[in-house]
Design an enzyme around this catalytic site. Structure first.
Site, PDB file in Angstrom:
ATOM      1  CE  LYS A 131      10.688  18.272  70.407  1.00  0.00           C
ATOM      2  NZ  LYS A 131       9.850  18.221  71.539  1.00  0.00           N
ATOM      3  CE  LYS A 154       6.208  25.296  72.513  1.00  0.00           C
ATOM      4  NZ  LYS A 154       4.514  25.147  72.151  1.00  0.00           N
ATOM      5  CE  LYS A 196       7.582  22.282  80.207  1.00  0.00           C
ATOM      6  NZ  LYS A 196       6.568  22.775  79.745  1.00  0.00           N
TER       7      LYS A 196
END
Ligand code: TRP
Length: 333
Positions: free
Chosen positions: A197, A200, A115
């Site tokens: 992966k 979203k 992040k």
């Protein structure tokens, strides 16, 4: 443990739209726990603000996430469903746990590293201490098991370390939780790049199937899914695209890989992808209908938020005051 009962706890962020990866890897399995465990499922809005959110969207998604919990079969009579920011003990315990968590431990978290790379202009302290807030969520309820997707396992392990460290200094404070990673659906990969992966926040909308995508969209996305060379439907490491689609199909139908290989023997990828798309759309239809009903009932959702927060607070307060007492904070009666 709370009294005689084992506790299951998990949380979902109200940011971004949830994917079939979130559904198969986590939410779908939450329901199974309510028979055996005392269960708490939280909408973690305080975690969501570690990256910038548009307030109106965060608010809307908080309602949506709660509605989705209920649509996925979590009965509010059997599960405590609530919103994190409505129970102030989470933030208070998080501060205390920050004082029992090492800088080095937090620096090693892969989610923090990912992040910070992605939000290089906003590497705030909340992003760094995200795992201690998550540990507070879990430890407030004396949690035994934490059903999560594989990407959250490291955070639950850190939570265990924090609990053990605290218990060593102040014995008998926290139950030490175990992460439980669902066997099925633990690794749903992107439809555009099956080595990544399904996420979203993926920028490529075709890579991701959302729980709330309509039937045509779901079928179209699966039709466009990347497959591998050859034409055989076979589960194998050299066929990551096909294998991912087989995993999804297996999760929704309960069929084994061998059964799926037999079912599509001599048939091409086109037919297989259509079957995966239709099966996924059928399986999600019931959840989607229920979701729409729940979401339309704003007063009902708000009543649940209030009831859930009251239930959760009762337990959270007990653990927090035990911790405060052990630390030497003055308690007035
Ligand atoms: N960090 C989790 C995620 O992003 C969400 C979460 C917050 C959580 N608190 C939790 C999960 C406590 C399990 C238990 O998916």
């Amino acid at each position: 443990m709370l009294g005689e009962q084992k506790v299951s706890y998990s949380g979902v962020q109200p940011s971004g739209n949830l994917t079939i990866g979130n559904y198969l890897g986590a939410i779908r399995n939450f329901k199974e726990y309510s028979e055996q465990y005392k269960t708490f499922y939280c909408v973690v809005d305080q975690h969501a603000i570690t990256v910038r959110q548009i307030p109106a969207e965060l608010r809307r998604r908080t309602y949506e996430t709660l509605a989705l919990y209920m649509a996925c079969g979590l009965d509010p009579e059997k599960n405590t469903l609530y919103v994190q920011s409505m129970v102030h003990e989470h933030a208070e315990l998080a501060w205390i746990l920050n004082c029992f968590t090492m800088f080095g431990e937090l620096s090693r978290m892969t989610q923090f590293k990912d992040k910070s790379a992605k939000h290089a202009d906003n590497i705030n302290a909340g992003l760094f201490t995200y795992p201690t807030l998550m540990a507070a969520d879990i430890l407030l309820y004396q949690t035994d098991v934490v059903p999560v997707g594989i990407d959250q396992k490291q955070h639950v392990e850190l939570c265990r370390d924090i609990a053990e460290r605290f218990n060593q200094i102040h014995p008998g404070t926290f139950t030490v939780p175990e992460p439980v990673i669902a066997k099925s659906g633990m690794k749903i990969m992107s439809l555009a790049d099956p080595t990544k992966k399904m996420s979203k926040s993926d920028e490529n909308a075709n890579a991701v199937v959302y729980i709330l995508d309509d039937r045509d969209t779901i079928i179209r996305k699966f039709k466009r899914a990347v497959t591998d060379s050859g034409s055989e439907v076979r589960y194998s490491p050299d066929k990551p695209g096909v294998s991912n689609l087989m995993s999804i199909y297996s999760c929704f139908t309960g069929k084994s890989m061998e059964e799926i290989e037999r079912e599509f023997e001599g048939k091409g990828y086109g037919e297989f992808k259509l079957a995966v798309g239709e099966t996924t759309a059928d399986a999600l239809a019931a959840v989607q209908n229920e979701y729409k009903l729940r979401l339309a009932d704003k007063a009902g959702l708000e009543a649940q938020m209030k009831k859930g927060a009251e239930e959760a607070s009762y337990y959270a307060r007990r653990t927090l005051s035990k911790v405060q007492k052990k630390l030497g904070f003055v308690q007035l009666h």
